[in-house]
Design a protein around this motif. Sequence first.
Motif, PDB file in Angstrom:
ATOM      1  N   LEU A 166       7.294  28.282  89.890  1.00 44.35           N
ATOM      2  CA  LEU A 166       6.232  28.879  90.714  1.00 44.35           C
ATOM      3  C   LEU A 166       5.957  28.001  91.927  1.00 44.35           C
ATOM      4  CD1 LEU A 166       3.807  30.083  87.905  1.00 44.35           C
ATOM      5  CD2 LEU A 166       5.625  31.377  89.039  1.00 44.35           C
ATOM      6  N   GLY A 167       7.016  27.449  92.485  1.00 43.01           N
ATOM      7  CA  GLY A 167       6.912  26.538  93.613  1.00 43.01           C
ATOM      8  C   GLY A 167       7.101  27.219  94.951  1.00 43.01           C
ATOM      9  N   MET A 168       7.194  26.386  95.976  1.00 42.79           N
ATOM     10  CA  MET A 168       7.415  26.841  97.345  1.00 42.79           C
ATOM     11  C   MET A 168       8.423  25.909  98.002  1.00 42.79           C
ATOM     12  SD  MET A 168       4.839  26.866 100.646  1.00 42.79           S
ATOM     13  CE  MET A 168       4.883  25.076 100.776  1.00 42.79           C
ATOM     14  N   LEU A 169       9.493  26.481  98.533  1.00 43.95           N
ATOM     15  CA  LEU A 169      10.490  25.722  99.273  1.00 43.95           C
ATOM     16  C   LEU A 169      10.370  26.083 100.740  1.00 43.95           C
ATOM     17  CD1 LEU A 169      12.995  23.823  99.262  1.00 43.95           C
ATOM     18  CD2 LEU A 169      14.382  25.908  99.144  1.00 43.95           C
ATOM     19  N   ALA A 170      10.213  25.075 101.581  1.00 49.89           N
ATOM     20  CA  ALA A 170      10.101  25.278 103.019  1.00 49.89           C
ATOM     21  C   ALA A 170      11.125  24.408 103.728  1.00 49.89           C
ATOM     22  CB  ALA A 170       8.687  24.938 103.490  1.00 49.89           C
ATOM     23  N   SER A 171      11.597  24.897 104.874  1.00 49.22           N
ATOM     24  CA  SER A 171      12.542  24.125 105.672  1.00 49.22           C
ATOM     25  C   SER A 171      11.956  23.892 107.062  1.00 49.22           C
ATOM     26  CB  SER A 171      13.891  24.846 105.789  1.00 49.22           C
ATOM     27  OG  SER A 171      13.761  26.046 106.502  1.00 49.22           O
ATOM     28  N   ARG A 172      12.246  22.719 107.601  1.00 51.70           N
ATOM     29  CA  ARG A 172      11.753  22.361 108.930  1.00 51.70           C
ATOM     30  C   ARG A 172      12.243  23.401 109.931  1.00 51.70           C
ATOM     31  NH1 ARG A 172      13.233  16.554 109.873  1.00 51.70           N
ATOM     32  NH2 ARG A 172      15.176  17.527 110.433  1.00 51.70           N
ATOM     33  N   TYR A 173      11.377  23.788 110.829  1.00 56.10           N
ATOM     34  CA  TYR A 173      11.639  24.852 111.778  1.00 56.10           C
ATOM     35  C   TYR A 173      12.013  24.267 113.136  1.00 56.10           C
ATOM     36  CZ  TYR A 173      10.801  29.477 113.892  1.00 56.10           C
ATOM     37  OH  TYR A 173      10.926  30.681 114.527  1.00 56.10           O
ATOM     38  N   MET A 174      13.160  24.627 113.640  1.00 47.71           N
ATOM     39  CA  MET A 174      13.631  24.181 114.944  1.00 47.71           C
ATOM     40  C   MET A 174      13.678  22.649 115.062  1.00 47.71           C
ATOM     41  SD  MET A 174      11.721  27.022 117.328  1.00 47.71           S
ATOM     42  CE  MET A 174      12.537  26.484 118.823  1.00 47.71           C
ATOM     43  N   VAL A 175      13.897  21.982 113.960  1.00 44.66           N
ATOM     44  CA  VAL A 175      14.003  20.522 113.896  1.00 44.66           C
ATOM     45  C   VAL A 175      12.749  19.836 114.445  1.00 44.66           C
ATOM     46  CG1 VAL A 175      15.590  18.585 114.245  1.00 44.66           C
ATOM     47  CG2 VAL A 175      16.489  20.875 114.280  1.00 44.66           C
ATOM     48  N   LEU A 176      11.611  20.488 114.330  1.00 46.27           N
ATOM     49  CA  LEU A 176      10.362  19.931 114.840  1.00 46.27           C
ATOM     50  C   LEU A 176       9.664  19.101 113.770  1.00 46.27           C
ATOM     51  CD1 LEU A 176       8.996  23.096 116.684  1.00 46.27           C
ATOM     52  CD2 LEU A 176      10.092  21.099 117.705  1.00 46.27           C
ATOM     53  N   GLY A 177       9.521  17.806 114.003  1.00 49.28           N
ATOM     54  CA  GLY A 177       8.733  16.959 113.126  1.00 49.28           C
ATOM     55  C   GLY A 177       9.470  15.756 112.609  1.00 49.28           C
ATOM     56  N   PRO A 178       8.725  14.781 112.098  1.00 46.97           N
ATOM     57  CA  PRO A 178       9.289  13.498 111.657  1.00 46.97           C
ATOM     58  C   PRO A 178       9.756  13.479 110.208  1.00 46.97           C
ATOM     59  CG  PRO A 178       6.920  13.430 111.473  1.00 46.97           C
ATOM     60  CD  PRO A 178       7.268  14.786 112.059  1.00 46.97           C
ATOM     61  N   SER A 179       9.443  14.497 109.458  1.00 49.85           N
ATOM     62  CA  SER A 179       9.684  14.529 108.019  1.00 49.85           C
ATOM     63  C   SER A 179      11.081  15.059 107.708  1.00 49.85           C
ATOM     64  CB  SER A 179       8.627  15.413 107.368  1.00 49.85           C
ATOM     65  OG  SER A 179       8.567  16.656 108.045  1.00 49.85           O
ATOM     66  N   PRO A 180      11.528  14.905 106.447  1.00 49.93           N
ATOM     67  CA  PRO A 180      12.824  15.461 106.050  1.00 49.93           C
ATOM     68  C   PRO A 180      12.876  16.983 106.235  1.00 49.93           C
ATOM     69  CG  PRO A 180      12.092  13.871 104.438  1.00 49.93           C
ATOM     70  CD  PRO A 180      10.937  14.100 105.380  1.00 49.93           C
ATOM     71  N   GLU A 181      14.089  17.500 106.204  1.00 49.67           N
ATOM     72  CA  GLU A 181      14.333  18.907 106.499  1.00 49.67           C
ATOM     73  C   GLU A 181      13.710  19.873 105.488  1.00 49.67           C
ATOM     74  OE1 GLU A 181      18.105  21.902 107.236  1.00 49.67           O
ATOM     75  OE2 GLU A 181      18.474  19.925 106.385  1.00 49.67           O
ATOM     76  N   LEU A 182      13.679  19.505 104.212  1.00 50.53           N
ATOM     77  CA  LEU A 182      13.248  20.429 103.169  1.00 50.53           C
ATOM     78  C   LEU A 182      12.098  19.855 102.350  1.00 50.53           C
ATOM     79  CD1 LEU A 182      16.884  21.226 102.247  1.00 50.53           C
ATOM     80  CD2 LEU A 182      15.300  22.928 103.138  1.00 50.53           C
ATOM     81  N   SER A 183      11.214  20.745 101.934  1.00 49.82           N
ATOM     82  CA  SER A 183      10.075  20.366 101.108  1.00 49.82           C
ATOM     83  C   SER A 183       9.921  21.369  99.978  1.00 49.82           C
ATOM     84  CB  SER A 183       8.801  20.348 101.951  1.00 49.82           C
ATOM     85  OG  SER A 183       7.672  20.142 101.136  1.00 49.82           O
ATOM     86  N   LEU A 184       9.837  20.866  98.773  1.00 44.28           N
ATOM     87  CA  LEU A 184       9.603  21.703  97.605  1.00 44.28           C
ATOM     88  C   LEU A 184       8.298  21.264  96.958  1.00 44.28           C
ATOM     89  CD1 LEU A 184      10.432  23.816  95.475  1.00 44.28           C
ATOM     90  CD2 LEU A 184      11.792  22.027  94.361  1.00 44.28           C
ATOM     91  N   HIS A 185       7.298  22.146  96.985  1.00 39.23           N
ATOM     92  CA  HIS A 185       6.005  21.873  96.355  1.00 39.23           C
ATOM     93  C   HIS A 185       5.962  22.606  95.023  1.00 39.23           C
ATOM     94  CE1 HIS A 185       3.547  20.724 100.164  1.00 39.23           C
ATOM     95  NE2 HIS A 185       4.341  19.779  99.758  1.00 39.23           N
TER      96      HIS A 185
END
Length: 187
Positions: free
Chosen positions: A142-161
């Motif tokens: 029941l998680g959420m997977l998100a990917s960085r959009y247009m390479v904007l930001g300092p964090s890694p490309e993918l996030s799974l909460h």
Amino acid sequence: MLAYVFWHWRRADVPVDVYERRQTAFHEALASTPPEGFQSSLCLRMAGAPWAHHGGRAYEDWYFVQDGGALDALNDAAITGRRRTPHDAAAEASAGGTAAVYKVRLGAPIPTAQHALWFAKPEGMSYEELWSTLAPLVQRSLGMLASRYMVLGPSPELSLHTPELLALPQAFTPLGIALQTVWPRAQ
């Protein structure tokens, strides 16, 4: 769905409870008079992200919007109307921040997330393979997977909460971060 993700940390002279009350007041104001395209927001307490306060104690806000046009509406709305005073109070207590834009790829926002896994797409793996590999795991957790959009930001490309700590397949090398929900408050 897109998410504006904002990492921020408090000034040393501002007590934690005061800082969190100010953050909560802003999220409440945003929820009570939402701009067009705004869906929801989360404020999570965390530590260990090198891109946020050099890995020290910080906060991770997720502002979920319908699409890219809604980012403009969110940006304008944050500092106008009934949201301005709580926004300014929260900003005044902050010592710094950084941000990124993410696209929700699998699952949906979960206010009860207690863990985040940050990672890059394994070399040689296509995005189609990535999504199909992680889809059953995201669905079961029941998680959420998100990917960085247009390479904007300092964090890694993918996030799974996720609500519970998960182990990813061996091809992935995630950075795990514990989360505590500040907003929305438990009912």
